[in-house]
Design an enzyme around this catalytic site. Structure first.
Site, PDB file in Angstrom:
ATOM      1  N   CYS A  87       0.832  -1.207   0.000  1.00  0.00           N
ATOM      2  CA  CYS A  87       0.000   0.000   0.000  1.00  0.00           C
ATOM      3  C   CYS A  87       0.866   1.258   0.000  1.00  0.00           C
ATOM      4  O   CYS A  87       1.552   1.519  -0.967  1.00  0.00           O
ATOM      5  CB  CYS A  87      -0.970  -0.049   1.187  1.00  0.00           C
ATOM      6  N   HIS A 205      -3.449  -5.609   0.900  1.00  0.00           N
ATOM      7  CA  HIS A 205      -2.824  -5.804   2.209  1.00  0.00           C
ATOM      8  C   HIS A 205      -2.753  -7.277   2.601  1.00  0.00           C
ATOM      9  O   HIS A 205      -3.693  -7.786   3.215  1.00  0.00           O
ATOM     10  CB  HIS A 205      -3.655  -5.084   3.283  1.00  0.00           C
ATOM     11  N   GLU A 207      -1.180  -8.532   5.025  1.00  0.00           N
ATOM     12  CA  GLU A 207      -1.190  -8.676   6.495  1.00  0.00           C
ATOM     13  C   GLU A 207      -2.619  -8.664   7.034  1.00  0.00           C
ATOM     14  O   GLU A 207      -2.857  -9.078   8.165  1.00  0.00           O
ATOM     15  CB  GLU A 207      -0.338  -7.582   7.152  1.00  0.00           C
TER      16      GLU A 207
END
Lengths: 228, 725
Positions: A87, A205, A207
């Site tokens: 990002c 993302h 994560e």
């Protein structure tokens, strides 16, 4: 052996990345970008996290790209240390020359937080070895400036060189319908490789798609790249 | 606006002299409705704010509540089986109504900033935000301008600071046309050891200002918030609106965490209404102490500011800390690390609250008198009349389309898609569901959050409408299997000097207080916003409630139906009343507000239990838009619902909005019936299907049937997206 997660002023996915890597039993440490000691001696990987470095007040990622620690990051990348930009970290990666192209304002001109499908374009990089060629994974996005932009000829060259890593697609992997491209990225590009396969950036993302208690786990394979 | 004559007399009597211009301005702001709650405090004693779990109740920057122990963070419960948790949450809620009318983007953005700093003041790290927004009718251009600006402002600020916006509400009602509402709530997390309060501790300690430089922005915001909006407010009052800087706020969040972790703070307060003068005087007033502040020491970003401007400017992203002299250098180092301004502006004393500017004393008053001396208003109330029953007779299909497709009941995806609701990797259930569910891994607790009000309900019947608002928020939590823990409220009303307005306001206070008490949910803090009045009249009395609940673990039943399983409706009453319904909002007419259930507490408790039962497939609260909307929301292209209602009054059955009802889809309907035996009636409505269609038949009115497939429903429910994209 530790993955250095670089925290710039305004980073806000640094803790999330640390938690996700811990979940995968990958040692990680948040490193303040102005820390006098720079990168830890035992740095085995570098993650540039999401957020709004310097508030994105100039151009997303532009200021952070000039932080002194980025010289060390570029040197480490050149030495083969795996580097992943996520990002805002992807924007920093492009602004600092680790990867080519730029991520700019979404076609909608609005911030978009939602889950999207990604097609894995090749499975022979550390970041995608967990997947099959053409596999479709579901990973969240959360950005206002994620539209991949680059000169047409240069994009064709990158594609020829196999440097497009992920494309936005539908649940079956098709990319033709414009509605599957959330931000208007050129050729649906969601993530690209740098000059070597060990350097990659992506807007979605991973994560946020790693911890089983908050949704999917499709992003685990990307972060596992640090352990390969 | 200046200090009222009667207030000036009190001040002169206390001081034994005329106030200085700076003192007069301080009294004007701190004794304003916004800061001193002069018209509402006499009513607020109705709230029950106590409970074993309450660590800090009303009156500080945010409330602090202990989480029940579900474990020690390793996922398998506390080893010693203890009930205690060392994890606290903070809860705060704030309105930014007037600023958001004048400048929707900055007004809403700074509302987020303010409530987040209230969280920091307690030593907590912010983990979740909710926004409850109220605008005039959606088809008006001005409403859309405000709506889009407010959402963009919240998105800009909240996303940048990395705090997920996990829930909230959006309502449209004609009476918000001249006065939209922006109510923002924040939940923070802290360990018991890290608690900080706003109570000044020790004379001799230094007062340190950290954060943005002080400029001339937001002068007189507190008094601006305490009068009706003038017709020319958009141009005339713009200087009273602050401009937000989320990047600095993010740095402040990180710096505050380090200051707390190193135990460097004795007390803390965010600079909000009435700026430095407000924060610093309130801290020492709470400790029954005084202060000496040298105003020229404040770091400024504009030249030639005078004492009054430095004292009252509402520049954002600033915190006032009480620090022991030996810790000041370390505080300065941490501020410098984050590029934050830092100035030692004075110290805590045992004397008066004194401010000097370039050697001259500009303020010298008793801090407690300044903070607590405002006289309370005793205002007249007038109760609203009982509505007569005058019902429209709309075509059933047209009514279904209008109610399900109303912007107030429709999907808010257009809004929450612009909010980062997943940052922090705690969001197990996000916006668009009955309640959000946040993973507190530190104590293995799932924290459910629900926030909202219902303008149609409280304008139809302030007191019972407010009871229904409280019950509905609790039902939302229980639908996710959570037991309510505590709530904060944001009470919005019109000009209290009008008896009928104050009567309505007094009704929502009483209703909210009574139902929260019945449900054993302490109301631990809140905010009051009056004078939401303009040339187009007062707003509906609007009691936004943000309620949290807890459960073990982070899993919850979905809202969407599955193709299998029986569908039960729990809590349906025999008699339907349509007062306060979206149906009447769409088609006109009046009716009394629906009766509330007899056993609301047992209903909520039983629901929280049954939601996590093995047989439970889906759970959904029945509220805005009634059964029609609740059923429509459960249908997807994967699963439909075949429903049969035994009533001769299809409109009443589908569109009444009686609170305390829930739809449960289950494989074990017997278990549900047993659980609710003696608590609430349970009726079977039908079953899940695999055709993705909602079909409804009425056994006593066979001529009436309804059918809508998932695509049709999706189209109806996407009205906001369709209109704004």
């Amino acid at each position: 052996m530790t993955v250095a997660i670089i925290r710039f002023g305004g980073s806000n996915c640094d803790r999330d990345a640390e938690r996700a890597l811990e979940h995968l039993d990958i040692d990680a440490e948040i490193v303040w970008h102005e820390d006098e000691d720079g990168l830890p001696a035992e740095t085995s990987g570098i993650l540039l996290p999401g957020g709004f470095s310097y508030g994105d007040y100039l151009r997303a990622g532009a200021m952070a790209a000039h932080s002194p620690i980025m010289d060390e990051v570029r040197e480490a990348a050149a030495d083969g240390v795996p580097v992943l930009g996520v990002c805002n970290g992807a924007q920093v990666g492009c602004e600092s020359g680790l990867t080519e192209g730029a991520f700019t304002t979404n076609e909608s001109a609005r911030f978009q937080c939602e889950h999207v499908y990604l097609r894995v374009e090749r499975d022979d990089t550390p970041w995608t070895a967990a997947y099959e060629d053409g596999e479709v994974i579901e990973v969240p996005i959360a950005h206002g400036e994620g539209r991949y932009e680059i000169d047409d000829d240069r994009l064709a060259e990158l594609e020829d060189e196999g440097r497009v890593l992920f494309r936005y697609c539908d649940e079956n992997g098709a990319v033709d319908d414009p509605s599957v491209n959330p931000n208007g990225s050129k050729h649906n590009v969601a993530g690209v490789l740098g000059e070597t396969e060990t350097v990659a950036v992506l807007m979605p993302h991973p994560e946020r798609a790693t911890l089983p208690d908050v949704g999917g786990v499709d992003g685990q394979g990307i972060l596992e790249g640090f352990a390969r | 606006m200046s200090l009222a004559d009667s207030d000036r007399e009190l001040v002169v009597e206390e001081l034994g002299r005329d106030p200085t211009p700076a003192e007069a301005a301080l009294f004007e702001n701190l004794w304003s409705e916004h800061c001193a709650y002069r018209s509402s405090r006499p009513l607020l004693s109705a709230f029950d704010s106590e409970g074993e779990q309450v660590v800090v109740g009303p009156g500080d920057d945010a409330a602090v509540v202990a989480l029940p122990a579900h474990g020690d963070g390793d996922g398998d419960g506390n080893e010693d089986g203890s009930e205690e948790s060392d994890q606290y949450i903070t809860m705060g809620i704030e309105s930014h109504n007037h600023p958001s009318y004048v400048d929707p983007f900055d007004g809403a953005a700074t509302g987020v900033g303010g409530i987040v700093r209230d969280t920091l003041s307690m030593g907590a790290y912010p983990i979740a935000l909710t926004d409850s927004l109220y605008f005039g009718e959606f088809d008006r251009e001005h409403s859309r301008y405000l709506f889009e600006g407010v959402v963009e402002g919240i998105s800009h600020y909240g996303n940048c600071i990395g705090v997920p916006t996990v829930g909230g509400s959006v309502d449209f009602h004609p009476d918000y046309e001249g006065n939209p509402l922006v109510n923002v709530a924040c939940v923070g997390l802290l360990s018991a050891d890290d608690l900080v309060t706003a109570v000044a501790q020790q004379p001799g300690n230094k007062l340190v200002l950290v954060g943005n430089g002080t400029g001339r922005d937001g002068l007189g915001g507190a008094s601006f918030a305490s009068e009706d909006l003038a017709e020319d407010a958009e141009t005339e009052d713009r200087p009273a609106v602050q401009v937000g800087d989320p990047y600095t706020e993010k740095l402040l969040i990180e710096a505050n965490e380090e200051l707390v972790a190193e135990n460097l703070l004795e007390s803390a307060r965010d600079l909000g209404a009435a700026g430095l003068g407000g924060a610093s005087s309130e801290m020492v007033a709470k400790g029954r102490l005084g202060a000496h502040i040298e105003l020229e020491r404040v770091h400024q970003r504009e030249p030639n500011m005078n004492a009054l401007e430095i004292l009252l400017a509402e520049s954002q992203e600033r915190m006032c800390y009480e620090v022991e002299p030996g810790n000041v250098d370390r505080v300065r180092e941490i501020a410098e690390k984050y590029d934050l301004g830092c100035s030692v502006i004075g110290e805590v004393t045992e004397e008066n609250y004194v401010c000097t500017f370039e050697g001259e004393t500009v303020v010298d008053v008793d801090a407690y008198f300044l903070g607590e001396g405002a006289p309370m208003n005793d205002l007249e109330t007038e109760s609203p009349p009982e509505p007569e029953t005058d019902l429209p007779d709309a075509d059933l299909e047209a009514a279904f389309d209008a109610v399900v497709g109303s912007p107030s009941t429709a999907s808010k995806r257009w809004v929450y898609r612009q909010y980062d609701h997943e940052v922090g990797v705690r969001t197990s259930v996000g916006p668009g569901d009955d309640a959000a569910l946040i993973a507190i891994r530190e104590s293995d607790t799932g924290l459910a959050i629900s926030a909202g009000a219902a303008p149609n309900w409280t304008s139809a019947d302030p007191e019972n409408g407010a009871k229904a608002v409280a019950l509905e928020n609790a039902t939302n939590l229980a639908a996710k299997g959570a037991t309510p823990l505590a709530a904060v409220d944001c009470l919005n009303g019109g000009n209290p000097e009008k008896p009928e307005v104050y009567g309505g306001f007094s009704g929502i206070v009483d209703g909210l207080a009574e139902m929260c008490s019945t449900l054993s949910v302490p109301v631990v803090g809140g905010n009051v916003s009056l004078y939401n009045d303009s040339v187009s009249g007062p707003i509906p009395p609007t009691p936004t409630l943000a309620m949290v609940g807890t459960k073990a673990g982070y899993e919850a039943p979905p809202l969407e139906a599955t193709p299998e399983g029986e569908l039960l409706l729990v809590g349906q009453r025999d008699e339907f009343a349509l007062g306060g319904s979206e149906y009447l909002a769409q088609f006109g007419g009046t009716d009394r507000f629906p009766a509330l259930p007899d056993e609301p507490a047992a209903f909520v408790e039983t629901l929280a239990d049954i939601a996590d039962a093995d047989g439970t497939l889906a759970v959904h609260d029945v509220s805005h838009g009634g059964l029609a909307v609740a059923l429509a929301e459960m249908v997807s292209s994967n699963a439909g619902l075949a429903v049969s209602l035994s009533t001769a009054d299809p409109r009443g059955a589908l569109f009444n909005e009686a609170a305390g009802r829930v739809l449960i889809q289950t494989t074990d309907s017997e278990a549900v019936r047993e659980a609710f035996d003696g608590v609430a009636p349970v009726v079977s409505l039908g079953r899940g299907t695999d055709d993705g269609t909602l079909s409804i038949e009425f056994t006593d009115d066979t001529a009436s049937t309804l059918a809508a497939d998932a695509d049709t429903i999706r189209e109806l429910r996407s009205i906001i997206e369709t209109e704004l994209e």
